[in-house]
Scaffold this motif. Structure first.
Motif, PDB file in Angstrom:
ATOM      1  N   ARG A   1      23.270  12.509  -4.941  1.00 47.53           N
ATOM      2  CA  ARG A   1      23.167  11.106  -4.422  1.00 47.53           C
ATOM      3  C   ARG A   1      21.491  10.934  -4.881  1.00 47.53           C
ATOM      4  N   GLU A   2      21.365   9.686  -5.360  1.00 46.79           N
ATOM      5  CA  GLU A   2      20.040   9.416  -5.644  1.00 46.79           C
ATOM      6  C   GLU A   2      19.636   8.288  -4.915  1.00 46.79           C
ATOM      7  N   ALA A   3      18.360   8.183  -4.126  1.00 47.44           N
ATOM      8  CA  ALA A   3      17.630   6.903  -3.558  1.00 47.44           C
ATOM      9  C   ALA A   3      16.958   6.122  -4.823  1.00 47.44           C
ATOM     10  N   ASP A   4      17.265   4.955  -4.127  1.00 48.00           N
ATOM     11  CA  ASP A   4      16.526   4.031  -5.141  1.00 48.00           C
ATOM     12  C   ASP A   4      14.961   4.130  -5.130  1.00 48.00           C
ATOM     13  N   VAL A   5      14.410   4.314  -3.712  1.00 47.07           N
ATOM     14  CA  VAL A   5      12.953   4.680  -3.648  1.00 47.07           C
ATOM     15  C   VAL A   5      13.029   5.694  -2.579  1.00 47.07           C
ATOM     16  N   LEU A   6      11.890   6.742  -2.990  1.00 48.90           N
ATOM     17  CA  LEU A   6      11.987   7.880  -2.098  1.00 48.90           C
ATOM     18  C   LEU A   6      10.369   8.096  -1.725  1.00 48.90           C
ATOM     19  N   PHE A   7      10.219   8.255  -0.481  1.00 48.42           N
ATOM     20  CA  PHE A   7       8.834   8.721   0.278  1.00 48.42           C
ATOM     21  C   PHE A   7       9.056   9.955   0.774  1.00 48.42           C
ATOM     22  N   GLY A   8       8.528  10.912  -0.017  1.00 45.69           N
ATOM     23  CA  GLY A   8       8.811  12.365   0.127  1.00 45.69           C
ATOM     24  C   GLY A   8       8.257  12.705   1.481  1.00 45.69           C
ATOM     25  N   PRO A   9       6.903  12.779   1.737  1.00 45.45           N
ATOM     26  CA  PRO A   9       6.233  13.417   2.792  1.00 45.45           C
ATOM     27  C   PRO A   9       6.966  12.677   4.009  1.00 45.45           C
ATOM     28  N   ALA A  10       7.248  11.584   3.989  1.00 44.79           N
ATOM     29  CA  ALA A  10       7.682  10.814   5.414  1.00 44.79           C
ATOM     30  C   ALA A  10       9.246  11.092   5.492  1.00 44.79           C
ATOM     31  N   LYS A  11       9.991  11.670   4.442  1.00 45.09           N
ATOM     32  CA  LYS A  11      11.174  11.967   4.268  1.00 45.09           C
ATOM     33  C   LYS A  11      12.011  10.788   4.819  1.00 45.09           C
ATOM     34  N   VAL A  12      11.726   9.713   3.737  1.00 42.80           N
ATOM     35  CA  VAL A  12      12.592   8.318   3.817  1.00 42.80           C
ATOM     36  C   VAL A  12      12.982   7.931   2.545  1.00 42.80           C
ATOM     37  N   ALA A  13      14.409   7.850   2.461  1.00 40.91           N
ATOM     38  CA  ALA A  13      15.054   7.564   1.413  1.00 40.91           C
ATOM     39  C   ALA A  13      15.714   6.086   1.421  1.00 40.91           C
ATOM     40  N   LEU A  14      15.172   5.150   0.500  1.00 41.30           N
ATOM     41  CA  LEU A  14      15.626   3.959   0.623  1.00 41.30           C
ATOM     42  C   LEU A  14      16.731   3.626  -0.603  1.00 41.30           C
TER      43      LEU A  14
ATOM     44  N   THR B   1      26.351  10.287   2.971  1.00 41.32           N
ATOM     45  CA  THR B   1      25.069  10.282   2.362  1.00 41.32           C
ATOM     46  C   THR B   1      23.926  10.307   3.733  1.00 41.32           C
ATOM     47  N   ASP B   2      24.087   9.248   4.354  1.00 37.85           N
ATOM     48  CA  ASP B   2      23.196   9.031   5.644  1.00 37.85           C
ATOM     49  C   ASP B   2      23.273  10.166   6.555  1.00 37.85           C
ATOM     50  N   GLU B   3      24.519  10.538   6.493  1.00 36.23           N
ATOM     51  CA  GLU B   3      24.609  11.877   7.735  1.00 36.23           C
ATOM     52  C   GLU B   3      23.992  13.187   7.005  1.00 36.23           C
ATOM     53  N   ARG B   4      24.287  13.291   5.697  1.00 37.73           N
ATOM     54  CA  ARG B   4      23.698  14.670   5.200  1.00 37.73           C
ATOM     55  C   ARG B   4      22.200  14.498   5.287  1.00 37.73           C
TER      56      ARG B   4
ATOM     57  N   GLY C   1       0.756  -1.180   0.007  1.00 36.91           N
ATOM     58  CA  GLY C   1       0.068  -0.132   0.080  1.00 36.91           C
ATOM     59  C   GLY C   1       1.009   1.252   0.198  1.00 36.91           C
ATOM     60  N   LEU C   2       2.210   1.175  -0.080  1.00 36.43           N
ATOM     61  CA  LEU C   2       3.057   2.451  -0.164  1.00 36.43           C
ATOM     62  C   LEU C   2       3.222   2.936  -1.632  1.00 36.43           C
ATOM     63  N   ARG C   3       3.029   4.210  -1.773  1.00 36.15           N
ATOM     64  CA  ARG C   3       3.429   4.735  -2.852  1.00 36.15           C
ATOM     65  C   ARG C   3       4.836   5.693  -2.611  1.00 36.15           C
ATOM     66  N   TYR C   4       5.240   5.728  -3.908  1.00 39.11           N
ATOM     67  CA  TYR C   4       7.044   6.357  -3.916  1.00 39.11           C
ATOM     68  C   TYR C   4       6.982   6.727  -5.249  1.00 39.11           C
ATOM     69  N   ARG C   5       8.329   7.541  -5.063  1.00 35.78           N
ATOM     70  CA  ARG C   5       9.111   7.962  -6.311  1.00 35.78           C
ATOM     71  C   ARG C   5      10.438   6.971  -6.451  1.00 35.78           C
ATOM     72  N   VAL C   6      10.862   6.884  -7.680  1.00 37.39           N
ATOM     73  CA  VAL C   6      11.719   5.845  -8.075  1.00 37.39           C
ATOM     74  C   VAL C   6      13.194   6.798  -8.461  1.00 37.39           C
ATOM     75  N   HIS C   7      14.236   6.489  -8.170  1.00 39.98           N
ATOM     76  CA  HIS C   7      15.515   7.094  -8.296  1.00 39.98           C
ATOM     77  C   HIS C   7      15.500   8.787  -8.513  1.00 39.98           C
ATOM     78  N   ARG C   8      15.056   9.241  -7.265  1.00 40.99           N
ATOM     79  CA  ARG C   8      15.194  10.644  -6.954  1.00 40.99           C
ATOM     80  C   ARG C   8      16.331  11.215  -5.875  1.00 40.99           C
ATOM     81  N   ARG C   9      16.671  12.399  -6.131  1.00 38.62           N
ATOM     82  CA  ARG C   9      17.430  12.871  -5.232  1.00 38.62           C
ATOM     83  C   ARG C   9      16.825  13.385  -4.047  1.00 38.62           C
ATOM     84  N   PRO C  10      16.950  13.041  -2.904  1.00 42.21           N
ATOM     85  CA  PRO C  10      16.249  13.649  -1.682  1.00 42.21           C
ATOM     86  C   PRO C  10      16.652  15.062  -1.445  1.00 42.21           C
ATOM     87  N   LEU C  11      17.870  15.553  -1.713  1.00 40.38           N
ATOM     88  CA  LEU C  11      18.515  16.632  -1.221  1.00 40.38           C
ATOM     89  C   LEU C  11      18.945  17.195  -2.438  1.00 40.38           C
TER      90      LEU C  11
END
Length: 148
Positions: A48-61, A99-102, A33-43
């Motif tokens: 640096r590009e996350a494989d999966v990004l959950f924008g409103p929750a601010k989770v970069a996978l 990346t994790d620290e940033r 049930g999760l919706r996400y963006r694929v291959h996006r830069r969180p910052l």
């Protein structure tokens, strides 16, 4: 010792995105049930590009390959051109930590999944994290009640 042409050819054909592991994980996330963006830069401004990004929750996978990111369980250290590969993999590890620290300093959570992990188990772990952060975000955005 130099890398052989056969090794160079094989390594150049390794996919960096939309791998089988990544696709299986995304299918499991979607089924959960999760919706996400694929291959996006969180910052912005950080290449640096996350494989999966959950924008409103601010989770970069990030889905980390055992070889490329030096998995403590499955990493292999090539004997040919050992110094090059040691430096390459250690450099990847340093970049991952940076990346994790940033992301953390910008309010994001970096979640890392090893390629050998079961996609369903990993998706469930990610689902719990994302839902928790969404609830936390919703609580902070609720207007305060007026006191009588």
């Amino acid at each position: 010792m130099q890398t052989t042409p056969q090794t160079r050819t094989r390594m150049s054909k390794q996919k960096s995105r939309d791998t089988d592991v990544e696709l299986a994980l995304r299918r499991a996330l979607h089924a959960a049930g999760l919706r996400y963006r694929v291959h996006r830069r969180p910052l912005r401004g950080v290449r640096r590009e996350a494989d999966v990004l959950f924008g409103p929750a601010k989770v970069a996978l990030f889905v980390d390959g055992c070889f490329w990111h030096g998995c403590p369980t499955h990493a292999t250290w090539p004997k040919n051109n050992a110094e090059f590969w040691q430096a390459k993999i250690e450099g990847n590890r340093l970049r991952d930590r940076d990346t994790d620290e940033r992301l953390a300093s910008a309010g994001w959570l970096a979640v890392r999944v090893w390629e050998h992990e079961d996609p369903l188990e990993a998706a469930e772990r990610v689902r719990v994290i994302v839902l928790s952060r969404r609830q936390r975000e919703a609580r902070t955005k609720q207007p305060r009640q007026l006191r009588s």
